[in-house]
Write a protein that holds these residues in place. Sequence first.
Motif, mmCIF file in Angstrom:
data_model
loop_
_atom_site.group_PDB
_atom_site.id
_atom_site.type_symbol
_atom_site.label_atom_id
_atom_site.label_comp_id
_atom_site.label_asym_id
_atom_site.label_seq_id
_atom_site.Cartn_x
_atom_site.Cartn_y
_atom_site.Cartn_z
ATOM 1 N N LYS A 1 0.892 -1.341 0.104
ATOM 2 C CA LYS A 1 0.065 -0.003 -0.160
ATOM 3 C C LYS A 1 0.971 1.197 -0.001
ATOM 4 C CE LYS A 1 -3.670 2.403 2.516
ATOM 5 N NZ LYS A 1 -4.610 2.220 3.633
ATOM 6 N N ASP A 2 1.876 1.214 0.684
ATOM 7 C CA ASP A 2 2.841 2.516 0.810
ATOM 8 C C ASP A 2 3.566 2.561 -0.297
ATOM 9 O OD1 ASP A 2 2.088 3.430 3.550
ATOM 10 O OD2 ASP A 2 3.833 2.607 4.295
ATOM 11 N N VAL A 3 4.083 1.517 -0.904
ATOM 12 C CA VAL A 3 4.847 1.355 -2.310
ATOM 13 C C VAL A 3 3.859 2.202 -3.332
ATOM 14 C CG1 VAL A 3 5.694 0.201 -4.344
ATOM 15 C CG2 VAL A 3 6.257 -0.401 -1.871
ATOM 16 N N GLU A 4 2.496 1.684 -3.350
ATOM 17 C CA GLU A 4 1.589 2.115 -4.556
ATOM 18 C C GLU A 4 1.377 3.720 -4.248
ATOM 19 O OE1 GLU A 4 -1.818 -0.398 -3.877
ATOM 20 O OE2 GLU A 4 -0.971 -1.785 -5.331
ATOM 21 N N ALA A 5 1.446 4.263 -2.778
ATOM 22 C CA ALA A 5 1.040 5.648 -2.667
ATOM 23 C C ALA A 5 2.362 6.428 -3.183
ATOM 24 C CB ALA A 5 0.888 5.716 -1.030
ATOM 25 N N LEU A 6 3.492 5.667 -2.937
ATOM 26 C CA LEU A 6 4.885 6.608 -3.274
ATOM 27 C C LEU A 6 4.794 6.819 -4.683
ATOM 28 C CD1 LEU A 6 7.518 7.529 -2.358
ATOM 29 C CD2 LEU A 6 8.747 5.276 -2.764
ATOM 30 N N LEU A 7 4.602 5.663 -5.567
ATOM 31 C CA LEU A 7 4.699 5.467 -6.838
ATOM 32 C C LEU A 7 3.590 6.324 -7.553
ATOM 33 C CD1 LEU A 7 5.458 1.775 -7.629
ATOM 34 C CD2 LEU A 7 6.953 3.524 -7.398
ATOM 35 N N ASP A 8 2.525 6.642 -6.993
ATOM 36 C CA ASP A 8 1.440 7.344 -7.655
ATOM 37 C C ASP A 8 1.675 9.035 -7.111
ATOM 38 O OD1 ASP A 8 0.144 5.347 -8.580
ATOM 39 O OD2 ASP A 8 -1.030 4.982 -6.991
ATOM 40 N N GLU B 1 9.009 3.710 -10.585
ATOM 41 C CA GLU B 1 8.722 2.544 -11.193
ATOM 42 C C GLU B 1 9.710 1.538 -11.498
ATOM 43 O OE1 GLU B 1 5.599 1.255 -11.337
ATOM 44 O OE2 GLU B 1 4.126 2.856 -11.114
ATOM 45 N N LEU B 2 10.767 2.115 -11.981
ATOM 46 C CA LEU B 2 11.960 1.235 -12.473
ATOM 47 C C LEU B 2 12.626 0.544 -11.388
ATOM 48 C CD1 LEU B 2 13.833 0.079 -14.574
ATOM 49 C CD2 LEU B 2 15.038 2.314 -14.685
ATOM 50 N N LEU B 3 12.918 1.342 -10.313
ATOM 51 C CA LEU B 3 13.525 0.975 -9.079
ATOM 52 C C LEU B 3 12.614 -0.355 -8.304
ATOM 53 C CD1 LEU B 3 14.912 3.835 -6.756
ATOM 54 C CD2 LEU B 3 16.197 2.226 -7.980
ATOM 55 N N TYR B 4 11.424 -0.114 -8.239
ATOM 56 C CA TYR B 4 10.616 -1.099 -7.792
ATOM 57 C C TYR B 4 10.322 -2.225 -8.625
ATOM 58 C CZ TYR B 4 6.638 -3.164 -5.144
ATOM 59 O OH TYR B 4 5.817 -4.310 -4.639
ATOM 60 N N ILE C 1 21.398 -8.662 -16.634
ATOM 61 C CA ILE C 1 20.032 -8.410 -17.381
ATOM 62 C C ILE C 1 18.827 -8.689 -16.376
ATOM 63 C CG2 ILE C 1 18.671 -8.869 -19.284
ATOM 64 C CD1 ILE C 1 21.807 -7.805 -20.004
ATOM 65 N N ILE C 2 17.980 -7.649 -16.269
ATOM 66 C CA ILE C 2 16.915 -7.693 -15.274
ATOM 67 C C ILE C 2 15.496 -7.334 -16.184
ATOM 68 C CG2 ILE C 2 15.738 -6.906 -13.143
ATOM 69 C CD1 ILE C 2 18.478 -5.914 -12.539
ATOM 70 N N PRO C 3 14.613 -8.270 -15.963
ATOM 71 C CA PRO C 3 13.292 -8.389 -16.873
ATOM 72 C C PRO C 3 12.673 -6.922 -16.201
ATOM 73 C CG PRO C 3 13.309 -10.385 -15.183
ATOM 74 C CD PRO C 3 14.528 -9.697 -15.400
ATOM 75 N N LEU C 4 11.789 -6.705 -16.959
ATOM 76 C CA LEU C 4 10.738 -5.243 -16.326
ATOM 77 C C LEU C 4 9.287 -5.526 -16.599
ATOM 78 C CD1 LEU C 4 13.087 -2.204 -17.676
ATOM 79 C CD2 LEU C 4 12.932 -3.341 -15.415
ATOM 80 N N GLY C 5 8.566 -4.909 -15.558
ATOM 81 C CA GLY C 5 7.047 -5.210 -15.792
ATOM 82 C C GLY C 5 6.583 -4.316 -16.798
ATOM 83 N N ALA C 6 5.391 -4.450 -17.011
ATOM 84 C CA ALA C 6 4.589 -3.698 -18.094
ATOM 85 C C ALA C 6 4.301 -2.267 -17.486
ATOM 86 C CB ALA C 6 3.095 -4.323 -18.331
ATOM 87 N N ILE C 7 4.200 -1.951 -16.389
ATOM 88 C CA ILE C 7 3.883 -0.665 -15.707
ATOM 89 C C ILE C 7 5.215 0.090 -15.939
ATOM 90 C CG2 ILE C 7 3.318 0.832 -14.081
ATOM 91 C CD1 ILE C 7 1.610 -1.265 -13.086
ATOM 92 N N ALA C 8 6.297 -0.441 -15.707
ATOM 93 C CA ALA C 8 7.675 0.451 -15.600
ATOM 94 C C ALA C 8 7.962 0.522 -17.066
ATOM 95 C CB ALA C 8 8.809 -0.602 -14.998
ATOM 96 N N LEU C 9 7.841 -0.504 -18.097
ATOM 97 C CA LEU C 9 8.240 -0.349 -19.336
ATOM 98 C C LEU C 9 7.294 0.919 -20.167
ATOM 99 C CD1 LEU C 9 8.361 -3.958 -20.526
ATOM 100 C CD2 LEU C 9 10.265 -2.270 -20.601
ATOM 101 N N LYS C 10 6.041 0.912 -19.612
ATOM 102 C CA LYS C 10 5.288 2.055 -20.110
ATOM 103 C C LYS C 10 5.658 3.281 -19.592
ATOM 104 C CE LYS C 10 0.379 3.854 -19.467
ATOM 105 N NZ LYS C 10 -0.765 3.788 -18.879
ATOM 106 N N MET C 11 5.940 3.465 -18.345
ATOM 107 C CA MET C 11 6.301 4.826 -17.897
ATOM 108 C C MET C 11 7.840 5.112 -18.388
ATOM 109 S SD MET C 11 4.209 6.229 -16.300
ATOM 110 C CE MET C 11 5.491 7.547 -16.227
#
Length: 295
Positions: free
Chosen positions: A114-121, A138-141, A176-186
């Motif tokens: 919940k805190d992470v989501e608040a920080l990212l938003d 987003e990239l860090l998380y 090499i680290i994979p990234l999720g959809a939200i990080a890639l979008k941002m």
Amino acid sequence: MDKLIERFIHYLAVERGLSQNTLESYQRDLIAYTEFLKHSGVADINQTRRANIIAYLAQLQKLGRATSTISRNLASTRAFYNFLLRDGLIDGDPTSNLESPKIEKRLPQVLSVKDVEALLDSPDLTTGTGIRDKAMLELLYASGIRVTELVSLNVEDINLNMGFLKCYGKGAKERIIPLGAIALKMLNEYLNRSRNKLVRDPSEVSLFVNHHGQRLTRQGFWKIIKKYAKAANIKKEITPHTLRHSFATHLLENGADLRSVQEMLGHADISTTQIYTHITKSRLKEVYAKTHPRA
């Protein structure tokens, strides 16, 4: 002594390939140590005795330095003497058989989902810097990379099509680290809408830049994350590594295996990664205590 320190730091940089932050840490420790020796009347490094080093460590303790700091200072001093002995610059190693103080492992501070989501938003996506900040957080998380690795990224290190990033960790080791959809979008949003407005020199290769159009620094990011933690009303103490710790803990809580998390974090030893399993166990106990009728 100053010239010997310079020689040692050069060796660490060239032959060991250590990061700039690590080199600066060694240098700070050794300058403080040799200053202590000079004030104690030791003008020649060859005159150092075991008692001098014990006295230095005792002074650090008297000054209220943390056990981890004292242990690190001893490690820096030990590495320095090993180097001097190897090169025949001293006759013996006064640090031999000196034990490092035992460090109590403290669990890293971790945010709830919940805190992470608040920080990212928190960033304002109507501004160029807001888009940049959202992309960084987003990239860090999403990746768990270190802040030093984040600010060292170049544009070419991101592959949006394949969905991964390439970074260089401690000892210049590539991973090499994979990234999720939200990080890639941002990231895509930042590269297409924001970065070109911040960059002033077309030849700039840095991925994340400041308002001067130059590579963002660790200190610059530190100010940014503190600002958004305050905006998100996060009460816990937050550090630049908080999202890295949260990334690892949340992965393990959701079933990721320890080896995969170790690989993504870039830990050389899996025992370093295992500290996050202690966090998840602590949280399980906390949940049990709050919810079980006979707890």
